[in-house]
Write a protein that holds these residues in place. Structure first.
Motif, PDB file in Angstrom:
ATOM      1  N   THR A   1       0.817  -1.217   0.000  1.00  0.00           N
ATOM      2  CA  THR A   1       0.000   0.000   0.000  1.00  0.00           C
ATOM      3  C   THR A   1       0.851   1.269   0.000  1.00  0.00           C
ATOM      4  N   ASP A   2       2.146   1.158   0.075  1.00  0.00           N
ATOM      5  CA  ASP A   2       3.040   2.314   0.054  1.00  0.00           C
ATOM      6  C   ASP A   2       3.001   2.955  -1.328  1.00  0.00           C
ATOM      7  N   GLN A   3       2.998   4.288  -1.381  1.00  0.00           N
ATOM      8  CA  GLN A   3       2.935   5.016  -2.643  1.00  0.00           C
ATOM      9  C   GLN A   3       4.140   4.726  -3.536  1.00  0.00           C
ATOM     10  N   GLY A   4       5.304   4.610  -2.949  1.00  0.00           N
ATOM     11  CA  GLY A   4       6.513   4.341  -3.725  1.00  0.00           C
ATOM     12  C   GLY A   4       6.424   2.998  -4.442  1.00  0.00           C
TER      13      GLY A   4
ATOM     14  N   GLU B   1       3.818   1.037 -11.585  1.00  0.00           N
ATOM     15  CA  GLU B   1       3.336   1.757 -12.780  1.00  0.00           C
ATOM     16  C   GLU B   1       4.489   1.970 -13.751  1.00  0.00           C
ATOM     17  N   ILE B   2       5.681   2.285 -13.216  1.00  0.00           N
ATOM     18  CA  ILE B   2       6.844   2.454 -14.079  1.00  0.00           C
ATOM     19  C   ILE B   2       7.184   1.136 -14.756  1.00  0.00           C
TER      20      ILE B   2
END
Length: 80
Positions: free
Chosen positions: A67-70, A76-77
């Motif tokens: 769940t971490d944004q990073g 996505e990358i």
């Protein structure tokens, strides 16, 4: 009472008490084995509870990572 009757009664009483004594010994052995098995089961339950607690902690850490944004940005990358 005749002598024969007394002898028969004495034999029956002796055999009866012998049987009861053997039954009591078997009962004590069974009780001992049951208590031993219960203690082993209790030890296993404690070990399993510790293992479950450790696994729950690991799942919480993994949930934080996912769940971490990073982590989401990295996914996505990688998808591009």
């Amino acid at each position: 009472m005749t002598g024969t009757t007394m002898v028969v009664l004495i034999v029956l009483i002796s055999v009866g008490f012998g049987v009861l004594y053997d039954m009591y010994k078997k009962h004590l052995e069974f009780k001992s084995k049951t208590m031993e098995q219960n203690s082993k089961t209790t030890e296993q339950n404690i070990a399993l509870k510790k293992q479950v607690a450790n696994l729950e902690e690991r799942v919480q850490v993994l949930e934080k990572i996912v769940t971490d944004q990073g982590y989401q940005v990295q996914q996505e990358i990688n998808n591009l």
